[in-house]
Scaffold this motif. Structure first.
Motif, mmCIF file in Angstrom:
data_model
loop_
_atom_site.group_PDB
_atom_site.id
_atom_site.type_symbol
_atom_site.label_atom_id
_atom_site.label_comp_id
_atom_site.label_asym_id
_atom_site.label_seq_id
_atom_site.Cartn_x
_atom_site.Cartn_y
_atom_site.Cartn_z
ATOM 1 N N GLY A 22 46.000 31.837 46.757
ATOM 2 C CA GLY A 22 44.813 30.994 46.600
ATOM 3 C C GLY A 22 45.024 29.550 47.002
ATOM 4 O O GLY A 22 44.233 28.688 46.639
ATOM 5 N N ARG A 27 43.027 29.154 51.922
ATOM 6 C CA ARG A 27 41.562 29.064 51.893
ATOM 7 C C ARG A 27 41.026 28.543 53.223
ATOM 8 O O ARG A 27 39.931 28.905 53.633
ATOM 9 C CB ARG A 27 41.098 28.222 50.717
ATOM 10 N N TYR A 30 40.532 31.559 55.312
ATOM 11 C CA TYR A 30 39.304 32.259 54.910
ATOM 12 C C TYR A 30 38.079 31.535 55.460
ATOM 13 O O TYR A 30 37.147 32.161 55.951
ATOM 14 C CB TYR A 30 39.198 32.309 53.380
ATOM 15 N N LEU A 49 31.683 39.936 48.725
ATOM 16 C CA LEU A 49 33.129 39.785 48.704
ATOM 17 C C LEU A 49 33.762 40.854 47.823
ATOM 18 O O LEU A 49 33.320 41.077 46.702
ATOM 19 C CB LEU A 49 33.492 38.395 48.174
ATOM 20 N N ALA A 51 37.133 41.625 46.097
ATOM 21 C CA ALA A 51 38.442 41.092 45.704
ATOM 22 C C ALA A 51 39.312 42.236 45.204
ATOM 23 O O ALA A 51 38.937 42.946 44.284
ATOM 24 C CB ALA A 51 38.257 40.051 44.607
ATOM 25 N N ARG A 52 40.467 42.387 45.829
ATOM 26 C CA ARG A 52 41.381 43.463 45.439
ATOM 27 C C ARG A 52 42.791 42.924 45.286
ATOM 28 O O ARG A 52 43.249 42.132 46.093
ATOM 29 C CB ARG A 52 41.377 44.562 46.499
ATOM 30 N N GLY A 55 44.888 39.609 46.476
ATOM 31 C CA GLY A 55 43.899 38.972 47.333
ATOM 32 C C GLY A 55 42.724 38.454 46.531
ATOM 33 O O GLY A 55 41.985 37.580 46.985
ATOM 34 N N GLY A 56 42.540 38.982 45.333
ATOM 35 C CA GLY A 56 41.463 38.529 44.467
ATOM 36 C C GLY A 56 41.597 37.064 44.093
ATOM 37 O O GLY A 56 40.610 36.338 44.044
ATOM 38 N N LEU A 59 40.410 35.144 47.052
ATOM 39 C CA LEU A 59 38.974 35.305 47.249
ATOM 40 C C LEU A 59 38.166 34.559 46.191
ATOM 41 O O LEU A 59 37.187 33.888 46.516
ATOM 42 C CB LEU A 59 38.615 36.789 47.239
ATOM 43 N N TYR A 60 38.574 34.636 44.949
ATOM 44 C CA TYR A 60 37.849 33.928 43.893
ATOM 45 C C TYR A 60 37.951 32.413 44.069
ATOM 46 O O TYR A 60 36.989 31.691 43.841
ATOM 47 C CB TYR A 60 38.345 34.334 42.509
#
Length: 68
Positions: A22, A27, A30, A49, A51-52, A55-56, A59-60
């Protein structure tokens, strides 16, 4: 899961930011993907989106930074 999305006509896009957890640099990647998809490939401005795993976190963080 992705095969079912594609069969239903749902586009899928992603990017590998490595183990960036993150971070601001991750970012940025992204954001560049988002800009490419919206500006050059006619994707919707409001993505869905998924999120897994780790990667969550990325993404968050990106979603919070780009809430609009």
């Amino acid at each position: 899961m992705f095969e079912k999305f594609l069969a239903a006509g749902i586009a899928i896009a992603g990017v590998d930011v490595g183990e960036s957890s993150g971070s601001p640099k991750g970012r940025e990647v992204y954001s560049a993907l988002y800009k490419e998809l919206v500006s050059n490939r006619n994707f919707a401005e409001k993505p869905v989106l998924l999120a897994r795993s780790r990667g969550g976190l990325m993404l968050y963080n990106w979603a919070a930074e780009n809430a609009d």
